[in-house]
Design an enzyme around this catalytic site. Structure first.
Site, PDB file in Angstrom:
ATOM      1  N   ASP A   1     -54.432  -3.124 -25.321  1.00 54.55           N
ATOM      2  CA  ASP A   1     -54.673  -2.409 -23.315  1.00 54.55           C
ATOM      3  C   ASP A   1     -55.636  -2.103 -23.745  1.00 54.55           C
ATOM      4  OD1 ASP A   1     -53.873  -1.657 -21.642  1.00 54.55           O
ATOM      5  OD2 ASP A   1     -52.055  -0.497 -21.874  1.00 54.55           O
TER       6      ASP A   1
HETATM    7  C1  BGC Z   1     -52.695   0.498 -18.134  1.00 52.82           C
HETATM    8  C2  BGC Z   1     -52.113  -1.073 -18.865  1.00 52.82           C
HETATM    9  C3  BGC Z   1     -52.954  -2.141 -17.447  1.00 52.82           C
HETATM   10  C4  BGC Z   1     -54.203  -1.435 -18.263  1.00 52.82           C
HETATM   11  C5  BGC Z   1     -55.364  -2.520 -17.030  1.00 52.82           C
HETATM   12  C6  BGC Z   1     -54.446   0.776 -18.915  1.00 52.82           C
HETATM   13  O1  BGC Z   1     -54.766   2.406 -19.439  1.00 52.82           O
HETATM   14  O2  BGC Z   1     -52.180   1.296 -19.707  1.00 52.82           O
HETATM   15  O3  BGC Z   1     -51.263  -1.778 -18.160  1.00 52.82           O
HETATM   16  O4  BGC Z   1     -52.900  -2.957 -17.515  1.00 52.82           O
HETATM   17  O5  BGC Z   1     -55.210  -0.483 -18.442  1.00 52.82           O
HETATM   18  O6  BGC Z   1     -56.371  -1.960 -15.885  1.00 52.82           O
END
Ligand code: BGC
Length: 739
Positions: free
Chosen positions: A285
């Site tokens: 993530d």
């Molecule tokens: C979130 C994810 C997301 C990623 C990309 C993160 O902060 O937890 O769910 O896919 O950002 O935007």
């Protein structure tokens, strides 16, 4: 006879061989090995790097530094960049200006729609309609791929019993069985039959794992639980999405059993690859790799990169840990060349499966972008799915409204188009929302029949609008009060310690109710709320979630009875925060609360044990009656099975859809079992007076669980089966099973 058997065997063998080659073809592309032989260490690392674009008023733009990195083959994947034109420009750099011309992968958070926004996922799950959710995902894939995207960071498979946690809005609720059906449906919808089809999108199973169980409901917080509970309750939806063919997985931010998921080899290797046979790639993530320094698990960012890739983390989203340190880590032997190659191979094979080596521009189509986005069909589907996702929590007859009656529309969210879209709205724009709830009610009721007053804001103490709202109510025959949470109050980093309706909105409801006019409350929110104080003042309560682009019309459709509500809660609504976590999949305890006056039983002194609204609850403008449960036999054994059936009758005046739910209970197990475990559901549409028999199969698979020795399977014994229209409204029967 012999000949036909022979033919059958030959066909089966050929078919199996084809299936194998197909699988091998899509994930073991011969071009990948050839390519890898020519790649430098820098270029290999580049394929494991994912950087974001920035979004400016003129559209997406990549920092110049990142563009230089793409050119140098040191950044092979980007996210948050879309539009057919822009992705083509970036792709041209990768294809024409790098040494090997390896195409970029473009990712984006297409969570509940891309341009046409559907209800938030918690709302979608309240439809209990995986087929419709699959179709919504297919539409999202069509729209997103037309804008050049290849990859969505969805489905979000996090089961949660934590209403404080803002991201409960992004998931399918609290139940592993329903959650699994939905995560598989979304995966099928995105990826379709053939990932190389330019209208299909690579799915990403997230946030692996158990991100929905943060302590105290605070986002990113520690998660800890037994392996049994993890496997039984939290893992099934991720697994279902992997089994449905998802070819990427995103690790969660949280730690589990003391190890951040980002470098958790139990999750990333033992379970995901060895047990589930996952063949795609894993991405961290956002900055998840570097965050392991703060977790106190990695000494520094280089160490974090080493820990991550050695544990099975293929791609680094935004940490730049792989970008900065992976080459050195390989050269110093801290990461083996084999480990690096395995990760690179996985990423390249997915690019091959997407068809990017055949035509890197196949997803960048300005024509498709212009014609396949926000179409009338997509919007019509969004409108019907939004209506389907709404849950009628209570109703004393206030709803449906009659066209022609004088209505006061009041509330902070009544005239907001923005909030309808929710907090994670893809590329959805407010300008594409044709109507607020107020606009749609005006259209349906006729402008002369609607008077509007805002009353108050969602937050703050300002009561100065109350008197206008009360005047509006006095002049009308009914009030529609649209209240709830600002849409930014759910989603990522939006945890709350108080789950009541914020600000002075509840006070406004009480004042309006005191006018004597029936008040229909329409709720926009992204979590189960504590509605105990509000319920007595509402003639009716409609949970509309954040219903998307067509949400205004969908709310009006339900309010006026053009659509009969059929949504059922996929999460329990507590009476107060003190009951949390409260969910239907609970155990009985050694002292279940059965005697009203008893003290030493598992109970609260100040509130009942039951929630305000149980899992599966949802009313209709008609009524349904259930016959007793009938079993095809009182017992079965081994690989056999029985059926459990009920006859459901529409006993009201209008057509309606009922979601019939089946739960089971294993009375004695080698480990304790929940009192009610959802094991089947079916939506039935019935005309007034119509009856339908609904039949559920029960077999060994239905009864299987992780037994004391952690093997998966059923155990002999006595069982109960419950069938009804909500987890707390069921008829039951008993049967036995012999292993
Ligand atoms: C979130 C994810 C997301 C990623 C990309 C993160 O902060 O937890 O769910 O896919 O950002 O935007």
């Amino acid at each position: 006879m012999k000949r036909s058997l022979f033919l059958l065997v030959v066909t089966a063998v050929v078919f199996a061989a084809c299936a194998r080659t197909q699988e091998a073809g899509s994930l073991n592309d011969p071009r990948v090995d050839k390519l890898m032989k020519r790649m430098t260490l820098d270029e290999k690392v580049g394929q494991l790097v994912l950087f974001t674009s920035d979004w400016t008023v003129t559209g997406p733009s990549m920092r110049q530094g990142y563009i230089d990195d793409i050119r140098a083959g040191r950044c092979g994947n980007i996210f948050n960049a879309y539009t057919a034109d822009y992705t083509r420009k970036m792709q041209e750099i990768a294809v024409n200006e790098t040494r090997l011309g390896i195409p970029l992968l473009f990712g984006y958070d297409v969570i509940h729609g891309f341009r046409t926004i559907f209800p938030i996922n918690l709302g979608l799950s309240s439809s209990w309609d995986p087929q419709a959710i699959e179709e919504a995902s297919r539409i999202a894939a069509r729209e997103a791929t037309a804008a050049g995207l290849h990859w969505t960071f969805s489905p979000m498979c996090d089961i949660s019993v934590e209403p404080r946690w803002g991201r409960i809005s992004e998931g399918a609720g609290e139940d592993p069985f329903l959650g699994s059906a939905i995560s598989a449906a979304m995966t099928r919808g995105y990826q379709g039959e053939d990932l190389s089809d330019p209208a299909t999108l690579l799915a990403c199973v997230k946030h692996y794992a158990a991100y929905g169980a943060p302590q105290a409901g605070r986002d990113y917080n520690t998660v800890d639980m037994s392996e049994r509970w993890l496997r039984e309750f939290y893992l099934p939806p991720y697994k279902a999405a992997v089994e449905a063919g998802a070819l990427s997985v995103m690790a969660s931010f949280n730690e589990l059993d003391g190890v951040p998921a980002t470098a958790n080899s139990f999750l990333l290797k033992d379970v995901l690859r060895d047990e589930w046979g996952f063949k795609g790639f894993v991405v961290s993530d956002y900055t998840g790799i570097n965050e392991m320094v703060c977790h106190g698990y990695a000494a520094d960012e280089a160490d974090a990169g080493r820990l991550a890739i050695n544990a099975g983390m293929d791609m680094d989203m935004q940490s730049a840990s792989y970008f900065n340190y992976l080459k050195d880590l390989v050269q110093s032997g801290k990461v083996s060349r084999h480990t690096l190659d395995e990760s690179v191979r996985r990423v390249l094979n997915v690019k091959a499966a997407l068809g990017l080596f055949d035509d890197p521009y196949k997803y960048c189509s300005p024509e498709r972008e212009a014609t396949e986005t926000l179409t009338e069909e997509n919007k019509a589907f969004a409108r019907s799915l939004a209506a389907e996702s709404m849950v009628l929590l209570s109703n004393d007859g206030t709803l449906p409204l009659r066209k022609g009656e004088k209505i006061a529309v009041i509330g902070a969210l009544a005239d907001s188009k923005d909030d309808l879209l929710g907090s994670w709205r893809g590329a959805g724009e407010v300008q594409s929302v044709p109507a607020s709830i107020l606009d749609a009610i005006r259209e349906a009721a006729g402008p002369g029949n609607v008077v509007y007053a805002e009353g108050c804001k969602e937050m703050g103490e300002d009561r100065s609008g109350f008197s206008r709202a009360l005047t509006a109510a006095y002049g009308a025959s009914k009030v529609v009060l649209v209240i709830g949470e600002d849409c930014q109050w759910s989603g990522e980093a939006a945890s709350r310690s108080d789950i009541r309706i914020p600000g002075v909105q509840s006070e406004l409801l009480q004042k309006l109710a005191a006018t004597g006019k029936p008040v229909a409350v329409v709720l926009l929110n992204g979590r189960p709320l504590d509605l105990s104080e509000d319920l007595p003042y509402a003639g009716a309560m409609l949970e509309a979630w954040f219903p998307g682009t067509m949400g205004g019309y969908a709310v009006a459709d339900v309010l006026f009875g053009d659509v009969n509500p059929s949504g059922k809660l996929s999460v329990t609504f507590p009476r107060n925060l003190g009951q949390v976590p409260i969910y239907h999949y609970a155990k009985n305890t050694g002292r279940p609360y059965v005697h009203p006056e008893a003290k030493y039983e598992s109970r609260y002194l100040d509130v009942p044990n039951e929630p305000l609204f149980a899992f599966g609850h949802g009313l209709s403008y008609t009524s349904f009656e259930y016959s007793p449960v009938e079993l095809s036999a009182a017992s079965f054994s081994g690989e056999g099975g029985i059926t459990a059936s009920v006859t459901v009758t529409n006993t009201g005046e209008v057509e309606g859809t009922e979601t019939v739910q089946m739960y089971i209970r294993d009375l004695v197990g080698s480990v304790t079992r929940p009192v009610k475990q959802l094991k089947g559901f079916e939506r039935v549409r019935l005309a007034p007076g119509e009856s339908r028999e609904v039949v559920f199969d029960i077999d060994a698979a239905t009864l299987s669980f992780y037994r004391a020795d952690m093997t998966w399977g059923p155990e002999s014994g006595e069982f109960k089966v419950f069938i009804g229209g909500a987890s707390d409204k069921v008829n039951e029967a008993s049967f036995s099973y012999l292993d």
